[in-house]
Scaffold this active site. Structure first.
Site, PDB file in Angstrom:
ATOM      1  N   GLY A  14      10.318   3.111  -1.746  1.00 39.77           N
ATOM      2  CA  GLY A  14      10.398   2.769  -0.381  1.00 39.77           C
ATOM      3  C   GLY A  14       9.050   2.622   0.342  1.00 39.77           C
ATOM      4  N   PRO A  18       1.390  -4.587  -0.639  1.00 41.99           N
ATOM      5  CA  PRO A  18       0.713  -5.556  -0.425  1.00 41.99           C
ATOM      6  C   PRO A  18       0.844  -6.622  -1.518  1.00 41.99           C
ATOM      7  CG  PRO A  18      -0.775  -3.891   0.451  1.00 41.99           C
ATOM      8  CD  PRO A  18       0.094  -3.141  -0.508  1.00 41.99           C
ATOM      9  N   LEU A  19       1.227  -7.913  -1.416  1.00 41.98           N
ATOM     10  CA  LEU A  19       1.269  -8.804  -2.527  1.00 41.98           C
ATOM     11  C   LEU A  19      -0.386  -9.297  -3.033  1.00 41.98           C
ATOM     12  CD1 LEU A  19       4.310 -10.930  -1.203  1.00 41.98           C
ATOM     13  CD2 LEU A  19       4.063  -9.807  -3.426  1.00 41.98           C
ATOM     14  N   GLY A  21      -4.071  -7.902  -3.680  1.00 44.49           N
ATOM     15  CA  GLY A  21      -5.047  -6.765  -3.712  1.00 44.49           C
ATOM     16  C   GLY A  21      -6.212  -7.127  -4.521  1.00 44.49           C
ATOM     17  N   GLY A  23      -8.759  -6.517  -7.230  1.00 44.81           N
ATOM     18  CA  GLY A  23      -9.028  -5.927  -8.763  1.00 44.81           C
ATOM     19  C   GLY A  23     -10.438  -5.101  -8.723  1.00 44.81           C
ATOM     20  N   ASP A  48      -7.190  -1.720  -6.016  1.00 45.00           N
ATOM     21  CA  ASP A  48      -6.641  -1.450  -7.354  1.00 45.00           C
ATOM     22  C   ASP A  48      -7.886  -0.916  -8.376  1.00 45.00           C
ATOM     23  OD1 ASP A  48      -4.426  -1.473  -9.685  1.00 45.00           O
ATOM     24  OD2 ASP A  48      -6.187  -2.056 -10.424  1.00 45.00           O
ATOM     25  N   TYR A  53     -12.445   2.502 -15.299  1.00 44.77           N
ATOM     26  CA  TYR A  53     -13.476   1.623 -14.663  1.00 44.77           C
ATOM     27  C   TYR A  53     -14.668   2.144 -14.353  1.00 44.77           C
ATOM     28  CZ  TYR A  53      -9.031  -1.040 -14.288  1.00 44.77           C
ATOM     29  OH  TYR A  53      -7.661  -1.783 -14.394  1.00 44.77           O
ATOM     30  N   LYS A  83      -5.284   4.968 -12.167  1.00 44.93           N
ATOM     31  CA  LYS A  83      -4.606   5.109 -13.474  1.00 44.93           C
ATOM     32  C   LYS A  83      -5.112   6.285 -14.200  1.00 44.93           C
ATOM     33  CE  LYS A  83      -4.504  -0.102 -13.206  1.00 44.93           C
ATOM     34  NZ  LYS A  83      -5.654  -0.032 -12.244  1.00 44.93           N
ATOM     35  N   HIS A 116      -1.963   4.291 -17.652  1.00 40.70           N
ATOM     36  CA  HIS A 116      -2.664   3.043 -17.865  1.00 40.70           C
ATOM     37  C   HIS A 116      -2.226   2.178 -19.125  1.00 40.70           C
ATOM     38  CE1 HIS A 116      -6.900   1.284 -17.097  1.00 40.70           C
ATOM     39  NE2 HIS A 116      -6.079   0.542 -17.296  1.00 40.70           N
TER      40      HIS A 116
END
Length: 327
Positions: A14, A18-19, A21, A23, A48, A53, A83, A116
């Site tokens: 639900g 967003p399309l 982002g 990285g 993200d 990272y 992740k 991940h």
């Protein structure tokens, strides 16, 4: 989250995702802080990241400044993904690894938390667990924890942690209200089918490498109501990137756009969120200018076909871990 209807997808949880982002894989720590500010100023809502990272503390510092100190943004208007690393798949580690990420990001909850890789490493504590804080036990800057090796110099997989064990702990994070949606990354169709056989809460997302030279169309079709998210959406860093493809360049000329914008638009029109990485102001802004034009059906199909002639995988676990996950 306030976004025009054509700039997000609705997850099976639900939640609106967003399309577009930002990285952050391989982003240098110091310029990343400014990059986040530039991205948010240019209508990015999604950030993200991942524990491996090694930049969550820098991201957290920036988020705290922008949300809590300067009050430029509200937490609920942003979408934050992180992740779970391979070392922490065990049921005794999932929650603590997650709490370490929350601590570093300086937020009270995540919008999305992913496994991940469908690969578990053997957890090798460098000192007794009960004598350590989250910072020490779950510190992936310690390579012995991040990349445990066995006596013959290979990644130590131990006996392996069944994904059902990891997923049940992920579901508990949702139950506690610590994360809004959970999902996976780098899962193939068989791994998804297996996960669905026991999941009480369906994964909302499968984040995979996806670009015109690796279009993942079969995986996209198989996922149904699980959203596919594209990392490395521009492909290989060098000459093998589809940004150099002559057909992409022709479309860029037609629409008065850059090849990068054409490629990002292609995935967005497939309802695949993209998370291009950049720390450069001009590139971050360029990547955001993808909602004011549409490719035709014929052009979409032409881009789909590029991968039939040339397949390029940038992020291959065979190269990283010696595991032929996608072969």
């Amino acid at each position: 989250m306030s976004l025009p209807y054509n700039q997000y997808v609705t997850l099976n949880s639900g939640m609106k995702m967003p399309l577009l982002g930002l990285g952050t894989w391989l982003s240098e720590k110091e310029p990343l802080e400014k990059a986040i500010e530039i991205a948010l100023e240019n209508n990015y809502k999604h950030i993200d990241t991942a524990a491996i990272y090694l930049n969550e503390k820098e991201i957290g510092k920036t988020l705290n400044k922008l949300i809590n100190q300067e009050k430029k943004y509200k937490r609920e208007d942003l979408f934050i993904t992180s992740k779970l690393w391979n070392t922490f798949h065990g049921k005794e580690h999932v929650r603590n690894a997650f709490l370490k990420t929350l601590q570093d990001l300086q937020v009270d909850y995540l919008d999305l938390y992913l496994i991940h890789w469908p690969i578990s490493f053997n957890f090798q504590p460098t000192s007794p667990l009960d004598n350590n804080t989250l910072d020490n036990v779950y510190n992936l800057e310690n390579e012995e924890i991040a990349y445990p090796m066995n006596e013959i110099g290979q990644f130590d997989l131990g006996k392996g942690t069944p994904l059902i064990e990891t997923w049940k702990e992920m579901e508990k994070l949702v139950d506690e209200g610590l994360v809004k949606s959970i999902g996976v990354s780098n899962f193939n169709v068989q791994s998804i089918i297996d996960l669905l056989s026991y999941a009480r809460i369906k994964p909302s997302v499968n984040q995979v490498e996806c670009h015109p030279y690796l279009n993942q169309q079969n995986l996209l079709n198989a996922l149904e109501d699980i959203v596919m998210v594209a990392y490395s959406p521009l492909g290989h860093f060098g000459e093998q990137s589809p940004v150099h493809d002559e057909k992409i360049k022709e479309l860029a000329l037609k629409y008065n756009k850059t090849p990068t914008q054409i490629i990002l638009r292609w995935n967005i029109q497939r309802h695949v969120p993209v998370i291009p990485k950049s720390i450069t102001k001009e590139r971050i802004i360029e990547n955001s200018k993808v909602f004011d034009f549409n490719l035709t059906n014929e052009e979409m199909e032409m881009i789909n076909q590029l991968g039939n002639d040339k397949k390029v995988r940038t992020c291959d676990p065979m190269n990283f871990f010696g595991i032929p996950l996608f072969n």
